[in-house]
Structure formats: structure tokens, C-alpha cells
Design an enzyme around this catalytic site. Structure first.
Site, mmCIF file in Angstrom:
data_model
loop_
_atom_site.group_PDB
_atom_site.id
_atom_site.type_symbol
_atom_site.label_atom_id
_atom_site.label_comp_id
_atom_site.label_asym_id
_atom_site.label_seq_id
_atom_site.Cartn_x
_atom_site.Cartn_y
_atom_site.Cartn_z
ATOM 1 N N ALA A 124 -38.742 -57.402 52.957
ATOM 2 C CA ALA A 124 -38.773 -57.256 51.489
ATOM 3 C C ALA A 124 -40.178 -57.273 50.890
ATOM 4 C CB ALA A 124 -37.888 -58.293 50.779
ATOM 5 N N ALA A 125 -41.213 -57.208 51.735
ATOM 6 C CA ALA A 125 -42.570 -57.120 51.174
ATOM 7 C C ALA A 125 -42.716 -55.833 50.359
ATOM 8 C CB ALA A 125 -43.606 -57.163 52.291
ATOM 9 N N GLY A 126 -42.181 -54.738 50.908
ATOM 10 C CA GLY A 126 -42.225 -53.466 50.180
ATOM 11 C C GLY A 126 -41.431 -53.546 48.881
ATOM 12 N N ASP A 127 -40.318 -54.265 48.923
ATOM 13 C CA ASP A 127 -39.492 -54.393 47.711
ATOM 14 C C ASP A 127 -40.200 -55.249 46.658
ATOM 15 O OD1 ASP A 127 -37.535 -52.939 49.057
ATOM 16 O OD2 ASP A 127 -36.657 -54.755 49.910
HETATM 17 O O1 RIB Z 1 -36.360 -53.947 52.467
HETATM 18 C C1 RIB Z 1 -35.684 -55.016 53.063
HETATM 19 C C2 RIB Z 1 -34.204 -54.808 52.959
HETATM 20 O O2 RIB Z 1 -33.837 -53.693 53.718
HETATM 21 C C3 RIB Z 1 -33.361 -55.942 53.497
HETATM 22 O O3 RIB Z 1 -33.094 -56.925 52.541
HETATM 23 C C4 RIB Z 1 -32.142 -55.230 54.036
HETATM 24 O O4 RIB Z 1 -30.961 -55.562 53.376
HETATM 25 C C5 RIB Z 1 -32.453 -53.738 53.952
HETATM 26 O O5 RIB Z 1 -31.843 -53.145 52.869
#
Ligand code: RIB
Length: 302
Positions: free
Chosen positions: A245-248
Site C-alpha cells: 500500500a505504499a503506492g496507494d
Molecule cells: O496496493 C496494495 C493492495 O493491493 C493490497 O491491499 C491488496 O488488497 C491489493 O489490492
């Protein structure tokens, strides 16, 4: 100025095993701790933005099961408007099988489940959400035709569009022309156009009409290509323990900055700070920082 974000995206329950190294094909290895964390690229980006102070509405789909209930409740608890996160009684909530190694690197396999039930028709009942937003944020964990319809509705409502093409798939010039800020990582940039090098991918993406190309390069920072030229904005150095989730974190914080009226470079710095903090913590959504933490982190940088 508080920005209004609309996120069209996925919700997954992440099933994470910590490993000393990732297994090879055909190999069984013993892992360490097992954890479940709320995840999904869409929900992660929505939570990242909400914790950064944006007003966030999410459109998505979960199954009629415990994971779905938990994910909806978690998003609502972060202040996200989940009235358009529907519950499909015929599909299971999406899950992600994740391994995280000792240096924080991960592998992820997603079983999409209810995320694939988010059809273009689902967007018909959420037109008001488009009318109310400033910025649309989307990824590629839902059907491409739904993402494409979301981009069309965004254009009709004059929203800025942030597209994170993850997981990567081939995209048309028509779709890319509707995107204001295109945010792949290095591998995704090449996969989207089938290029063998990053430079070839950049040439093709710009040739296909991408206006603002923002390529995340992990610990090397972010390559930004806009009408103002090309520059690399460095990452903040931290010791990573979990990069899920770093990208998120980056995309959610970046989109929040854009919705607030920041310029691209300042929004990238906000994204870099959120991502840097997130990799020092375990899990997807539990790792995402609030604005105060990001501001304090930035204040401590030279
Ligand atoms: O970007 C990370 C996410 O990718 C995770 O939380 C996983 O669920 C996938 O969707």
C-alpha cells in the site's frame, strides 16, 4: 481548501504471511506471522485521502459476508461516504494473498470476487457522486469497462482524473486521453504499452496523449513529466518493513493535494511523505498516516 474526492475502486481483505524470502515456483516454505488487514487498492487510496483530510466518497462492491461488512465499516469509520459501496449477494468479498519478506518487499495475488461485480450499470445510480466531486481516483482492480465509464462521467462533470493503472493491463489512447494524472510504477508503465524499457514506455505514453505522467520509482522517488518538463523528485529515506500500500498512500495523498489546489510537485512531495511513513508500518490500511503525521514528518525534513 478541503478537496472532494470520488474513488471508484476495489475493497479486499488482505491475508498476509511474513516470510524470510518469497517461495519459488513449486516450492513450499514455512512462513512466520499471519495477519489480516483491510486492503484493496481502491479502499486503500480512499482511506489514504480521508486521513489526509479530503472529503471522500467511494464507489465499490463487496460480498454479503463478514469481510465485506468489516471493510465497509472500516471505511465508514475513516469518514468515507460508503453509500455507493454495494453488497452483492452472489459474490464473495475480494481477498488478496500477500507475502511480505524481511526487507518489506511483497508479492500479491488478488481473488477479485465482488470487485468484478462493479459493472458500468452500478455507476448509473451514483451520478450524484460524480456531480459532487472535484477529483476522480481510479485503479484497475474493477472491470475496465467500469473504469472507462467512470472516466466518461468524470469528463462530463469536469472532474480531474487520477488513474493508477494497477494491476497493469493494456490501455487505449482513447482511455488515456481522459486522464489528467497517470500514476504507474516503473513496471506498470511498461506493461500498459507493452514496452521493453522505461524510456520507450514514456515515449509511447506521451505519444498516446498522457498529459501528466507521474512514475513512482520506490526508494528512487518519483519521475514527473508534465508540460513544465521532466524532473525526478526524491523519496524520503526511511527503513522499510512493509511496502504493501505504499503506492496507494502516494496516490491518495497526491490526489488530496491536487484537490486542494497544490501544484503537481507539491502534491508529489505530499504523496512521497505519506508513502515513506506507510512503509515503516505493517499492513495496508493500518499503515496509512493522518495529515498531522505527514505534516510533522515534512517539517522534520531538511
Ligand atoms: O496496493 C496494495 C493492495 O493491493 C493490497 O491491499 C491488496 O488488497 C491489493 O489490492
Amino acid at each position: 481548501m478541503q478537496g472532494k474526492l470520488l474513488v471508484v475502486g476495489s475493497l479486499n481483505m488482505d491475508m498476509v504471511v511474513n516470510v524470510s524470502r518469497h517461495p519459488q515456483i513449486g516450492e513450499t516454505i514455512l512462513g512466520g506471522k499471519f495477519s489480516t488487514f483491510p486492503g484493496g487498492k481502491g479502499a486503500n487510496q480512499a482511506v489514504a485521502a480521508a486521513r489526509m483530510g479530503a472529503e471522500v466518497t467511494m464507489i465499490g462492491c463487496v460480498g454479503q459476508d463478514g469481510f465485506g461488512e468489516e471493510l465497509r465499516a472500516g471505511a465508514a469509520n475513516d469518514g468515507i461516504d460508503i453509500q455507493y459501496v454495494s453488497v452483492d449477494e452472489n459474490a464473495a468479498t475480494g481477498i488478496a494473498l500477500i507475502t511480505v519478506d524481511d526487507i518489506g518487499q511483497n508479492t500479491i495475488v488478488v481473488a477479485s470476487g465482488a470487485n468484478l461485480a462493479l459493472t458500468p450499470d452500478c455507476l448509473l445510480t451514483s451520478k450524484q457522486a460524480f456531480a459532487n466531486a472535484d477529483v476522480l481516483v481510479a485503479q484497475l482492480e474493477n472491470p475496465l469497462k467500469t473504469v472507462s465509464e467512470a472516466l466518461t462521467l468524470a469528463a462530463a462533470n469536469k472532474l480531474k482524473v487520477v488513474l493508477n493503472p494497477a494491476p497493469a493491463q493494456s490501455l487505449s489512447a482513447e482511455l488515456l486521453s481522459k486522464v489528467d494524472y497517470f500514476i504507474p510504477n516503473e513496471r506498470e508503465a511498461m506493461q500498459v504499452v507493452g514496452a521493453e524499457t522505461l524510456e520507450a514506455a514514456i515515449d509511447q505514453l506521451l505519444g498516446m496523449g498522457v498529459q501528466n505522467l507521474i512514475i513512482t520509482l520506490g526508494e528512487k522517488g518519483v519521475l514527473v513529466i508534465t508540460a513544465d518538463g521532466r524532473r525526478q523528485i526524491p523519496a524520503y529515506p526511511v527503513i522499510a518493513i512493509d511496502t504493501v500500500a505504499a503506492g496507494d498512500a502516494f496516490v491518495g495523498a497526491f490526489a488530496t493535494g491536487i484537490a486542494e489546489g497544490l501544484n503537481v510537485d507539491d502534491a508529489v512531495k505530499l504523496g512521497n511523505a505519506a508513502a515513506a511513513i506507510s512503509v515503516t508500518r505493517h499492513g495496508a490500511q493500518p499503515s496509512l498516516p493522518i495529515r498531522k503525521e505527514v505534516n510533522e514528518f515534512l517539517g522534520g525534513q531538511k
